[in-house]
Design a protein around this motif. Structure first.
Motif, short mmCIF file in Angstrom:
data_model
loop_
_atom_site.label_atom_id
_atom_site.label_comp_id
_atom_site.label_asym_id
_atom_site.label_seq_id
_atom_site.Cartn_x
_atom_site.Cartn_y
_atom_site.Cartn_z
N ASP A 471 0.91 -1.22 0.09
CA ASP A 471 -0.01 0.11 -0.08
C ASP A 471 1.09 1.21 -0.13
O ASP A 471 1.38 1.81 0.97
N ALA A 474 0.19 4.29 2.02
CA ALA A 474 0.42 4.16 3.83
C ALA A 474 1.96 4.40 3.58
O ALA A 474 2.41 4.95 4.63
N LEU A 475 2.79 3.95 2.83
CA LEU A 475 4.31 4.03 2.69
C LEU A 475 4.54 5.57 2.80
O LEU A 475 5.36 6.22 3.32
N SER B 418 12.06 -2.66 3.80
CA SER B 418 11.26 -3.56 2.95
C SER B 418 11.43 -4.95 3.21
O SER B 418 10.64 -5.77 3.04
N TRP B 421 7.96 -6.56 4.61
CA TRP B 421 7.08 -7.11 3.59
C TRP B 421 7.41 -8.66 3.62
O TRP B 421 6.69 -9.42 3.25
N ALA B 424 5.92 -10.26 6.40
CA ALA B 424 4.52 -10.49 6.19
C ALA B 424 4.19 -11.74 5.07
O ALA B 424 3.40 -12.35 5.31
N ALA B 474 2.44 3.15 9.94
CA ALA B 474 1.97 3.32 8.47
C ALA B 474 2.77 2.46 7.58
O ALA B 474 2.40 1.95 6.58
N LEU B 475 4.31 2.76 7.73
CA LEU B 475 4.96 1.81 7.13
C LEU B 475 4.68 0.41 7.23
O LEU B 475 4.87 -0.63 6.24
N THR B 477 1.96 -1.34 8.08
CA THR B 477 0.86 -1.73 7.85
C THR B 477 0.70 -1.60 6.08
O THR B 477 -0.11 -2.46 5.44
N GLY B 478 1.26 -0.87 5.50
CA GLY B 478 1.40 -0.55 4.14
C GLY B 478 2.32 -1.71 3.32
O GLY B 478 2.12 -2.05 2.19
N MET B 479 3.07 -2.65 4.46
CA MET B 479 3.86 -3.77 3.99
C MET B 479 3.08 -4.85 4.60
O MET B 479 3.66 -6.19 4.26
#
Lengths: 516, 516
Positions: A471, A474-475, B418, B421, B424, B474-475, B477-479
Motif C-alpha cells: 500500500d 500508507a508508505l 522492506s 514485507w 508478512a 503506517a510503514l 501496515t503498508g507492507m
C-alpha cells in the motif's frame, strides 16, 4: 583550519552547493564543518542509495557535481548501485567516503573494509587523501575530474584523521577540461557516408540528446538518413518545439527491427548498440550484419558541434524540424499503463523533469508525451533499479521552480523507498506516480524470453508482489508525503492535477493491471 | 540438465534448503530451476540487502548456509553491507551472483561492472564458474568453503550462459573442515597464566559464545580471572541456566575501564579488542599497557573444547555457575529506553531469538534480559546498520516455532525497511519493536566524542529524524504487518503480549525520548 573545513570551503569555491549525506562517526568533522560553509547545503538521506541517486539527478540537471557523503565501505556499498547508474549516465558527481583514521586501519575494526576496491568499480577517478594539507588540492582535482566531459564519478576517500587534523588550506578551483573539439576528418568521413545515399542511422546519445544536438541532427534527417537515440539517455530534452527522436527499443528483437537494413551507423555521443542482456542463440551486438559503424563524436566530445558541422557540410540550408505541440485527450474508463500514459501526456506541465523508472508500465509514456510542452526526460542509464525516487530528489533540488514527475514501477520503488522522506523533509515539488501492477512484470516477460523452461509456481512466486499487496499511500504518508490511490483514469487525472497544483511532494498509487 | 538445475540440485544435496532471492533477467534459469528442486525454498526479498541480511540470520541460527541470489554487480552492491556484517559474524553463507553470459561481457552492456572486485571485499571464497559441467563441483566447493569454521561468505559468480547451458551434473557434497583441534601448548601456556594469579581476563568470542563455551569458561572465573566477551557477538546464548558474561562496552572509554588493571588477556574465539572508531588522541588498541595477550583459541578452532581442556587443567573440580532466573517487574509510567528494556525483560519468551539493532536505545536491554528464560542474542557484528529486520527474517525461517524479537533503532530500520514485507509474505513469527527517538542518537553522542568543534544547526539537522516524523505503523501496515504505537510502558507491555501471543509478524513503534 582542519581538513574538513578546507575541503568544504574548496568544494563551495568550486561551485558545489549541495551535499546529499548519510554520515557516520568517521564523518562527524565533515558534518560539523557544514556550519562554517553556509553555501553548502546538507540534505539528509536515510539510506546511501538515496544520497547517490539524488547526486546523480542533481548532476544531470545542474551540469555540475553535488557531493554525496558516505560512511566507510558499507556506506559506499549501499550507494554503489546508483553510482553505477551515474557512471553510465556520465554524471558529474563527487562521492566523499569517510574512512577510519589512517593509523586505525591496521587494527581491522568492525567497519574496516576495502573501500578502494569497491570505489574502483564505479569511479572514473579515486583518491585517498593522505594529509590534511593536501585535502584542498585533492578536492579541487576531484571536482575537475568529475566535470571532465561528459562527467564522471570522482571518489575522494577521506580518513578521519585527515579530516580532523589542522594545517589545511582551501585550494583554488582546478581547470576543467572542455569537450574535445570537432574532428574534421570524422566530419568529412560521415559526410561521405551521408552523401552516399545508402540507408543510414545517426545514433544520438550523451550530450547529443540536448536541444542543440537534436536541432543539428534534425537537419540531417532525410530519405536515407534516420535518427535514433540510445535506449536510456541520461537527459533527453524533448517535447513541442524540439526535434523528436525515437529511442532504440529495450527489447533486442524490436531494436533489431528498428535497425534492419541499415548500412551505416553514425555514432553521435552514443556507443555501438548492444543487447541489454544476452539471450540464448541471439547476438549481443545490435549492429546489423554488413552495417559499417562510423564514430562522428563520442560522449566526451563536442557532440552538438560535430552534428552542426556535419549539417553545415551536407545540408547547409536544412532547418531543424521541431515537434509540433500535441497532447492526448484525457481518457475515460479503466486505468491501464496506456490510459495512465495518456493522462500524463495530457497534463505534463511545461519545463517538467520526468524521472522515468516505470519499466514495463512505461511503454506508452514516450508517445503520449512527445508533443507535450518542452521537458527533460531522465532514464535508468545503468539498469540498477531503485534510481527514480532519489533521482527526482536531486533534480528537484537542482531546479527549484520546475515540476518533477517521478514515474515509478512498484518493484523498483521499494529499493530506495525512503527517498520519499527526503522529498517531504525538503518539501520538494515532486509528484510520484507509482505504477502498481504487483509484479516484477519485466521478469515475467524475461523468463520467457531467455527460454527458461520448466518455470512453475515456485518461479512465479519470486516475480509476484501481490501477497501481501504493498500500500504505497500508507508508505508515503508514513514518511510525510500526502498520497492518494487512483483506480480509474479520471482518478489519476484528478490526483495529478491536484498534486501539480500544490507545492511540495505528493504520491499517487496508480493501480494498473499487469501485462501478464 | 542445465547448469542452474545442477547447481540447485547440488545445493540441496549439500543441505541448503533456503534461497533468499532478488533475481533479475540473468538469473531467470536459476529461478526456473527452483521448480525442479522442491527441497529448496525461494524467499523473495524486495531489496538485496534484505536477502543477504536474511541469509546471515539464517546461517547464524541454522549453522549451515542459506543462499542469497543477487543480480549482477549492482545487486551484489545492494547486498554488500549485510555481507560485510556476515563476514564479521563468521556466518556460513552462499552468495550466488548472476552475471551476463560470458561472451556478452566484452560488449559492456549497461549492467556490466566489476563483480569480482566487489565480491572480493566481503568474501572468504570467490569463484566464477566457467562451464556448466563445472557448476556442480563449484557449488559443492562453495558450500564446503562457506562451512569451514567458523563460517564465511562464499561467492559463486554465475554467468547466464553457464546457468542455461546443458551438460551439467550435480556434484556430491565436498568434505567440510572441522574446527581446528585443541592446541596443547596453548592450553598449557594459558594454564600457567591463570595459575600465576595476576589479574586476568578471558575474552570470549565467536563460537565461544554458545552454551558449551560459556559453561567451560565459567569454571575458570575466580578472584583473579574475569570473563568478558567481545562487544558484538554473532550469536550469544544467554539467560537463566547459562553462565553469564558481560560484553565489552562499545564506548572505548568504558571498555578501557572494564579492562583496567588486566595483566593477561586470554583470547578464546575473540580478537584483540580495538576501539570501534578512532578518536583524536585516544589509542586504537584497547589492550591495557603492560598487558600480555595470549591466544587460547581463535574463531576457526574448537573454542569450547579449548576452554574445557583449560578448565580441566586448572580447575578440574569447578562447576559452571549458571545465571539465576530473574525478571524485572513490569514498569509503569512513561516509556523510555530503560522502561522499554524492563518490559522486554519481563515478557521475553523462552527460546526467543533477539536481533538487536537498538543502538543507543538498547543500553539497558542486556541487564533487563540477563535472567530471562534462555534465548539467543544476535548483534550487529560489522557495524553496517540496516541489519536487524533482515536478520530477523532469516532467523525466523531457520527456527520455526521460536519467537523472534527484532529490536530496532528508527534510523537503522529505514535502511532495509522492506524486510517487513518479507516478514508478512512468509508470515514469520517476528515481533519488531522500533525504538523511535527520531534521531541518529548515536551520532549526536559521537559528534561530541570526536571533538568536532563548531557544529551548529546545519550539523544537527543531519542527525535529526523529526521533520517529518516517521510513522512506522503506517510503514508496517503498508507492507502487510499489523502494527501499533506505544507511548507508555503499559502500552508497550500490552502490545508486546498481544504480538507474542498471535502468530505472524507484528510491529510496535515505541516512542522513546532521545538521549540528547
Amino acid at each position: 583550519m582542519n581538513g574538513a573545513q578546507a575541503l568544504l570551503r574548496t568544494l563551495a569555491d568550486c561551485g558545489v552547493s549541495v551535499c546529499f549525506a548519510n554520515p557516520g562517526t568517521s564523518e562527524m568533522h565533515f558534518v560539523a564543518a557544514l556550519d562554517t560553509v553556509p553555501e553548502l547545503r546538507g540534505v539528509l538521506c536515510l539510506f546511501e542509495g538515496v544520497a547517490t541517486g539524488a547526486a546523480d539527478g542533481y548532476g544531470r540537471m545542474a551540469g555540475r557535481p553535488a557531493a554525496a557523503l558516505l560512511h566507510l565501505g558499507p556506506g559506499l556499498a549501499n550507494g554503489l548501485a546508483n553510482l553505477h547508474n551515474a557512471r553510465r549516465a556520465g554524471t558529474p558527481l563527487l562521492a566523499v567516503v569517510g574512512d577510519h583514521a589512517s593509523y586505525h586501519k591496521r587494527y581491522d575494526a568492525p567497519l574496516e573494509s576495502d573501500i578502494d576496491a569497491i570505489a574502483g568499480a564505479v569511479s572514473g577517478w579515486v583518491r585517498r587523501s593522505a594529509r590534511s594539507a593536501d585535502l584542498g588540492a585533492d578536492a579541487a582535482e576531484a571536482i575537475a575530474a568529475a566535470m571532465a566531459p561528459p562527467g564522471r564519478v570522482a571518489t575522494l576517500i577521506l580518513p578521519a584523521d585527515v579530516s580532523w587534523s589542522g594545517g589545511a588550506e582551501p585550494a583554488a578551483p582546478a581547470a576543467v577540461r572542455s569537450p574535445a573539439p570537432v574532428r574534421e576528418e570524422a566530419i568529412r568521413a560521415a559526410g561521405s557516408v551521408l552523401r552516399g545515399g545508402e540507408p543510414c542511422v545517426i545514433l544520438l546519445g550523451g550530450p547529443g540528446m540536448r536541444r542543440p544536438g537534436l536541432e543539428a541532427a534534425s537537419r540531417l534527417a532525410g530519405e536515407s538518413v534516420r535518427l535514433l537515440s540510445e535506449t536510456f539517455p541520461a537527459r533527453h530534452e524533448r517535447g513541442a518545439g524540439i526535434p523528436p527522436v525515437d529511442r532504440l527499443a529495450y527489447l533486442a528483437e524490436l531494436a533489431a527491427g528498428q535497425l534492419a537494413g541499415t548500412r551505416h551507423l553514425v555514432l553521435a555521443g552514443a556507443r555501438p548498440p548492444v543487447s541489454f542482456f544476452a539471450y540464448p542463440g541471439r547476438p549481443s551486438s545490435l549492429v546489423p550484419e554488413g552495417c559499417q559503424v562510423h564514430v562522428l563524436a563520442e560522449a566526451p566530445d563536442d557532440v552538438a558541434g560535430a552534428l552542426a558541422a556535419l549539417a553545415d557540410l551536407v545540408a547547409p540550408d536544412a532547418k531543424p524540424v521541431p515537434q509540433q505541440p500535441e497532447r492526448p485527450d484525457l481518457p475515460d474508463g479503466e486505468l491501464t499503463a496506456q490510459t495512465a500514459a495518456a493522462v500524463i501526456g495530457a497534463l505534463l506541465p511545461e519545463a517538467a523533469i520526468v524521472c522515468d523508472e516505470a519499466n514495463t508500465s512505461g511503454l506508452w509514456l514516450g508517445g503520449a508525451t512527445a508533443g507535450a510542452p518542452p521537458h527533460d526526460w531522465l532514464t535508468l542509464t545503468g539498469g540498477a533499479i531503485g534510481q527514480g525516487l532519489p533521482l527526482a530528489a536531486g533534480a528537484a533540488i537542482a531546479c527549484p521552480g520546475r515540476s518533477v514527475l517521478a514515474l515509478e514501477a512498484d518493484g523498483s520503488a521499494m529499493y530506495t523507498i525512503s527517498a520519499l522522506w527526503t522529498h517531504a523533509r525538503e518539501q520538494l515539488d515532486i509528484t510520484t506516480v507509482i505504477f502498481s501492477n504487483r509484479r516484477y512484470a519485466i521478469l515475467g516477460m524475461e523468463l520467457d524470453r531467455v527460454g527458461a523452461a520448466g518455470a512453475g509456481e515456485a518461479a512465479r512466486r519470486l516475480l509476484d508482489l501481490s501477497g501481501p499487496s504493498l500500500d504505497f499511500t500508507a508508505l508515503a504518508t508514513g514518511m510525510g508525503v500526502p498520497a492518494s490511490h487512483a483506480s480509474t483514469a479520471a482518478e489519476l487525472a484528478a490526483g495529478l492535477r491536484q498534486a501539480l497544483a500544490e507545492p511540495g511532494p505528493h504520491l499517487i498509487e496508480a493501480i494498473v493491471p499487469p501485462p501478464w
